[in-house]
Design an enzyme around this catalytic site. Sequence first.
Site, PDB file in Angstrom:
ATOM      1  N   CYS A  95       0.811  -1.218   0.000  1.00  8.75           N
ATOM      2  CA  CYS A  95       0.000   0.000   0.000  1.00  8.75           C
ATOM      3  C   CYS A  95       0.847   1.274   0.000  1.00  8.75           C
ATOM      4  O   CYS A  95       0.643   2.170  -0.826  1.00  8.75           O
ATOM      5  CB  CYS A  95      -0.989  -0.007   1.159  1.00  8.75           C
ATOM      6  SG  CYS A  95      -0.244   0.084   2.806  1.00  8.75           S
ATOM      7  N   HIS A 121      -2.652   1.358   6.916  1.00  7.57           N
ATOM      8  CA  HIS A 121      -3.002   1.254   5.497  1.00  7.57           C
ATOM      9  C   HIS A 121      -3.136   2.653   4.915  1.00  7.57           C
ATOM     10  O   HIS A 121      -3.494   3.608   5.618  1.00  7.57           O
ATOM     11  CB  HIS A 121      -4.307   0.483   5.310  1.00  7.57           C
ATOM     12  CG  HIS A 121      -4.610   0.171   3.864  1.00  7.57           C
ATOM     13  ND1 HIS A 121      -3.841  -0.704   3.127  1.00  7.57           N
ATOM     14  CD2 HIS A 121      -5.574   0.632   3.017  1.00  7.57           C
ATOM     15  CE1 HIS A 121      -4.319  -0.794   1.897  1.00  7.57           C
ATOM     16  NE2 HIS A 121      -5.369   0.022   1.807  1.00  7.57           N
ATOM     17  N   HIS A 156      -5.736   1.984  -4.418  1.00  9.46           N
ATOM     18  CA  HIS A 156      -4.844   1.439  -3.389  1.00  9.46           C
ATOM     19  C   HIS A 156      -4.456   0.002  -3.721  1.00  9.46           C
ATOM     20  O   HIS A 156      -5.054  -0.644  -4.584  1.00  9.46           O
ATOM     21  CB  HIS A 156      -5.502   1.506  -2.010  1.00  9.46           C
ATOM     22  CG  HIS A 156      -6.622   0.519  -1.817  1.00  9.46           C
ATOM     23  ND1 HIS A 156      -6.888  -0.097  -0.615  1.00  9.46           N
ATOM     24  CD2 HIS A 156      -7.573   0.034  -2.670  1.00  9.46           C
ATOM     25  CE1 HIS A 156      -7.934  -0.894  -0.718  1.00  9.46           C
ATOM     26  NE2 HIS A 156      -8.369  -0.842  -1.956  1.00  9.46           N
TER      27      HIS A 156
END
Length: 361
Positions: free
Chosen positions: A275, A323, A335
């Site tokens: 990520c 994240h 993402h």
Amino acid sequence: MGSGKRSLTTAAMALACACACVVLASAGTAYASPEPKPTRTPTATPAPVSNKDLEAVRKKLDKLYHEAAVATDAYNAAEEKVQKQSTEIVGLAQQIVKGQAKLDALKDRAGAAARAQYRGGGLPPQARLWLSDDPQEFLDGAGRVRQGEHATKGLMGEMARTQEDLRQYAKDASTQWRRLEADRETRAEAKKKIKQRISDAEKLESRLEKKEKERLAKLEEEVAYQAQSVWLSSGVLSDIKSDASEQGKKAVKYATDQIGKPYEWGAEGPKTFDCSGLTSQAWAAAGHPVPRTSQEQWKQLKHIDIKDMRPGDLIIYFDDASHVGMYIGDGALVHAPRPGRTVTITGAGSMQILGVVRPDA
């Protein structure tokens, strides 16, 4: 009955019995029942996983992958430190080599000066003046001697400073080496944890039948859709009107160009990403480097109110900032989700938002 007839009758009976035995034996051979064949027990069809159990699986997978994401951030941070410390140690080693060469040269000069002073004789200056045929020449020489003494004093001072620099370089290198070893251990522990969590998640998913995996995927989509709907119903999108900066547009283009590429922990492209690897590389491509991990992006970049969010900004998720994704406008996010998934577009409100940061504030 006479004995002849009895003998004949006995013989006939014996023959009849013999024939009957033969016939019965033949019949037994010809019509014996076949050996019984083993019967197969039909395989029991596994009972379908209930929705309640499937929801429990989804939550367990979320937990495992979340723990893997946290460990991935720790791994990335340690990896970044290891690279930086390795570079610094190499630089210190080069400084030590240069310093040692300089010290050797200074020692040679100091030795030459000492030898020259020794050759100048051991008489005191007053005696050399009285014995000199040319006092002015002596005074000129004395001036040069004083200059030499000052130069020698400066030379010795430079040697002392060089020696102190070498000691400091060695001390710094030793400190950096200890830190390097500690970060290597942190990186190794994080790597071990990542692999274990991903392995546990894969084993859990492998127990599901194909149809159950499809149901699980739909369940994940439904949960994300519900979260996005709640986020949008708050009216947040109506307040978001900012346009992307020029650098933000470049970052968005880079990130969306990676759609479909697999997630891989610790990866920064070009074929796979995690990520923060995706977001950091997107902004690097836009000419504005940002920290490598989602936690450092949250700590170091400027925080922005959601209503002021614009494409290119980074949305940080979960309380531990484990994240990150990039806002691309219209309530959407690009993402790299997790292992087993690819870079994709989803609702920006589909996960628990911690906050928003702007790299080019």
